[in-house]
Scaffold this motif. Structure first.
Motif, PDB file in Angstrom:
ATOM      1  N   GLY A  95       0.800  -1.223   0.000  1.00 26.20           N
ATOM      2  CA  GLY A  95       0.000   0.000   0.000  1.00 26.20           C
ATOM      3  C   GLY A  95       0.825   1.262   0.000  1.00 26.20           C
ATOM      4  O   GLY A  95       1.923   1.313  -0.515  1.00 26.20           O
ATOM      5  N   MET A  96       0.247   2.288   0.632  1.00 28.23           N
ATOM      6  CA  MET A  96       0.931   3.572   0.661  1.00 28.23           C
ATOM      7  C   MET A  96       0.664   4.313   1.961  1.00 28.23           C
ATOM      8  O   MET A  96      -0.314   4.023   2.639  1.00 28.23           O
ATOM      9  CB  MET A  96       0.553   4.407  -0.560  1.00 28.23           C
ATOM     10  N   THR A  97       1.537   5.165   2.274  1.00 29.45           N
ATOM     11  CA  THR A  97       2.845   5.377   1.707  1.00 29.45           C
ATOM     12  C   THR A  97       3.888   4.633   2.536  1.00 29.45           C
ATOM     13  O   THR A  97       3.718   4.469   3.743  1.00 29.45           O
ATOM     14  CB  THR A  97       3.229   6.875   1.624  1.00 29.45           C
ATOM     15  N   ALA A  98       4.952   4.249   1.841  1.00 31.06           N
ATOM     16  CA  ALA A  98       6.011   3.482   2.489  1.00 31.06           C
ATOM     17  C   ALA A  98       6.584   4.224   3.681  1.00 31.06           C
ATOM     18  O   ALA A  98       6.844   3.636   4.726  1.00 31.06           O
ATOM     19  CB  ALA A  98       7.125   3.169   1.488  1.00 31.06           C
ATOM     20  N   GLU A  99       6.738   5.525   3.531  1.00 33.67           N
ATOM     21  CA  GLU A  99       7.405   6.322   4.559  1.00 33.67           C
ATOM     22  C   GLU A  99       6.488   6.725   5.711  1.00 33.67           C
ATOM     23  O   GLU A  99       6.927   7.303   6.695  1.00 33.67           O
ATOM     24  CB  GLU A  99       8.047   7.576   3.953  1.00 33.67           C
ATOM     25  N   SER A 100       5.231   6.375   5.632  1.00 30.53           N
ATOM     26  CA  SER A 100       4.291   6.772   6.678  1.00 30.53           C
ATOM     27  C   SER A 100       3.503   5.566   7.179  1.00 30.53           C
ATOM     28  O   SER A 100       3.932   4.855   8.083  1.00 30.53           O
ATOM     29  CB  SER A 100       3.365   7.865   6.135  1.00 30.53           C
ATOM     30  N   CYS A 101       2.355   5.316   6.591  1.00 27.34           N
ATOM     31  CA  CYS A 101       1.439   4.287   7.104  1.00 27.34           C
ATOM     32  C   CYS A 101       1.994   2.869   6.971  1.00 27.34           C
ATOM     33  O   CYS A 101       1.791   2.036   7.862  1.00 27.34           O
ATOM     34  CB  CYS A 101       0.088   4.418   6.419  1.00 27.34           C
ATOM     35  N   VAL A 102       2.697   2.587   5.894  1.00 23.86           N
ATOM     36  CA  VAL A 102       3.295   1.253   5.732  1.00 23.86           C
ATOM     37  C   VAL A 102       4.360   1.029   6.797  1.00 23.86           C
ATOM     38  O   VAL A 102       4.364   0.003   7.478  1.00 23.86           O
ATOM     39  CB  VAL A 102       3.861   1.068   4.302  1.00 23.86           C
ATOM     40  N   ALA A 103       5.251   1.999   6.980  1.00 23.58           N
ATOM     41  CA  ALA A 103       6.313   1.855   7.977  1.00 23.58           C
ATOM     42  C   ALA A 103       5.730   1.739   9.382  1.00 23.58           C
ATOM     43  O   ALA A 103       6.145   0.858  10.158  1.00 23.58           O
ATOM     44  CB  ALA A 103       7.282   3.034   7.890  1.00 23.58           C
ATOM     45  N   ALA A 104       4.780   2.590   9.733  1.00 23.77           N
ATOM     46  CA  ALA A 104       4.180   2.541  11.074  1.00 23.77           C
ATOM     47  C   ALA A 104       3.537   1.181  11.327  1.00 23.77           C
ATOM     48  O   ALA A 104       3.691   0.598  12.412  1.00 23.77           O
ATOM     49  CB  ALA A 104       3.154   3.660  11.234  1.00 23.77           C
ATOM     50  N   THR A 105       2.846   0.665  10.329  1.00 26.87           N
ATOM     51  CA  THR A 105       2.196  -0.639  10.466  1.00 26.87           C
ATOM     52  C   THR A 105       3.231  -1.749  10.615  1.00 26.87           C
ATOM     53  O   THR A 105       3.061  -2.664  11.437  1.00 26.87           O
ATOM     54  CB  THR A 105       1.275  -0.909   9.267  1.00 26.87           C
ATOM     55  N   CYS A 106       4.311  -1.682   9.862  1.00 28.96           N
ATOM     56  CA  CYS A 106       5.357  -2.713   9.956  1.00 28.96           C
ATOM     57  C   CYS A 106       6.008  -2.727  11.332  1.00 28.96           C
ATOM     58  O   CYS A 106       6.250  -3.803  11.894  1.00 28.96           O
ATOM     59  CB  CYS A 106       6.410  -2.506   8.878  1.00 28.96           C
ATOM     60  N   PHE A 107       6.300  -1.565  11.876  1.00 25.88           N
ATOM     61  CA  PHE A 107       6.897  -1.528  13.210  1.00 25.88           C
ATOM     62  C   PHE A 107       5.942  -2.106  14.246  1.00 25.88           C
ATOM     63  O   PHE A 107       6.351  -2.873  15.119  1.00 25.88           O
ATOM     64  CB  PHE A 107       7.332  -0.104  13.587  1.00 25.88           C
ATOM     65  N   ASP A 108       4.663  -1.771  14.129  1.00 31.67           N
ATOM     66  CA  ASP A 108       3.677  -2.331  15.063  1.00 31.67           C
ATOM     67  C   ASP A 108       3.498  -3.831  14.856  1.00 31.67           C
ATOM     68  O   ASP A 108       3.325  -4.580  15.817  1.00 31.67           O
ATOM     69  CB  ASP A 108       2.329  -1.616  14.912  1.00 31.67           C
ATOM     70  N   SER A 109       3.525  -4.280  13.625  1.00 34.63           N
ATOM     71  CA  SER A 109       3.408  -5.708  13.328  1.00 34.63           C
ATOM     72  C   SER A 109       4.576  -6.482  13.931  1.00 34.63           C
ATOM     73  O   SER A 109       4.401  -7.517  14.576  1.00 34.63           O
ATOM     74  CB  SER A 109       3.355  -5.916  11.810  1.00 34.63           C
ATOM     75  N   ASN A 110       5.762  -5.955  13.739  1.00 35.92           N
ATOM     76  CA  ASN A 110       6.963  -6.586  14.299  1.00 35.92           C
ATOM     77  C   ASN A 110       6.910  -6.611  15.819  1.00 35.92           C
ATOM     78  O   ASN A 110       7.261  -7.620  16.441  1.00 35.92           O
ATOM     79  CB  ASN A 110       8.207  -5.847  13.803  1.00 35.92           C
ATOM     80  N   ALA A 111       6.435  -5.542  16.433  1.00 35.11           N
ATOM     81  CA  ALA A 111       6.338  -5.484  17.896  1.00 35.11           C
ATOM     82  C   ALA A 111       5.350  -6.523  18.426  1.00 35.11           C
ATOM     83  O   ALA A 111       5.482  -6.995  19.556  1.00 35.11           O
ATOM     84  CB  ALA A 111       5.911  -4.088  18.343  1.00 35.11           C
ATOM     85  N   ARG A 112       4.390  -6.909  17.587  1.00 37.14           N
ATOM     86  CA  ARG A 112       3.415  -7.939  17.967  1.00 37.14           C
ATOM     87  C   ARG A 112       3.874  -9.342  17.567  1.00 37.14           C
ATOM     88  O   ARG A 112       3.119 -10.293  17.642  1.00 37.14           O
ATOM     89  CB  ARG A 112       2.066  -7.605  17.340  1.00 37.14           C
TER      90      ARG A 112
END
Length: 182
Positions: A123-140
């Motif tokens: 999805g979009m954007t890599a530098e915002s919502c994608v990155a925030a989601t990835c960090f939260d996903s990894n933390a979980r």
């Protein structure tokens, strides 16, 4: 050994492109939409979950289906992408109030109910919502994968965000062809 149960997450691809840097993001979003569509077919064919996470244009009275209809009715990239990525029966969707698809949404509960262990983030954007989601996903503690061609962003920011995700081990950043061969 953890069982491999992936889900595809599509972030913010339904948009009117009415934000300040939209013209810089639109071409990459169009390219990403075509690659996301390939992943959607891959997941649906295998009976794997496809999940849409989208903001609601700050209209708290609009649901996801209405949001899709607004995009279909908006000329240009908005309607083109909405046609390419139109949800089907059996797909899941959540509305998100902020950047991460996990923040103040039922995403974690949905993933648990589906038995998901790997989240493929697009999805979009890599530098915002994608990155925030990835960090939260990894933390979980989800195995988090970003398919390089299936994310959009402003060129230099996208490249930096993908490097950060890879180097911090918040996500495995891979090519679409590599993911489809798994």
């Amino acid at each position: 050994m953890k069982k491999h149960n992936p889900a595809l997450l599509i972030i913010d691809m339904f948009t009117r492109f009415d934000f300040p840097e939209a013209k810089d993001v639109e071409p990459g979003a169009m390219r990403a939409a075509r690659q996301i569509a390939r992943l959607v077919r891959h997941f649906r064919t295998r009976g794997l979950p496809v999940i849409y996470a989208n903001d609601n244009f700050a209209n708290w009275q609009m649901d996801f289906k209405e949001l899709v209809q607004v995009c279909l009715a908006t000329e240009g990239a908005s309607s083109t992408i909405a046609k390419v990525l139109r949800p089907q029966a059996g797909d899941y969707f959540i509305l998100k109030p902020k950047h991460s698809a996990f923040l103040a949404t039922p995403l974690a509960v949905l993933l648990a109910k589906l038995g998901v262990s790997e989240l493929v983030v697009t999805g979009m954007t890599a530098e915002s919502c994608v990155a925030a989601t990835c960090f939260d996903s990894n933390a979980r503690e989800y195995d988090t994968v970003v398919v390089r061609e299936a994310v959009a962003g402003i060129a230099d920011r996208k490249a930096s965000a993908l490097r950060l995700l890879q180097n911090s081990k918040a996500a495995e950043v891979i090519q679409l062809s590599s993911y489809l061969r798994r």
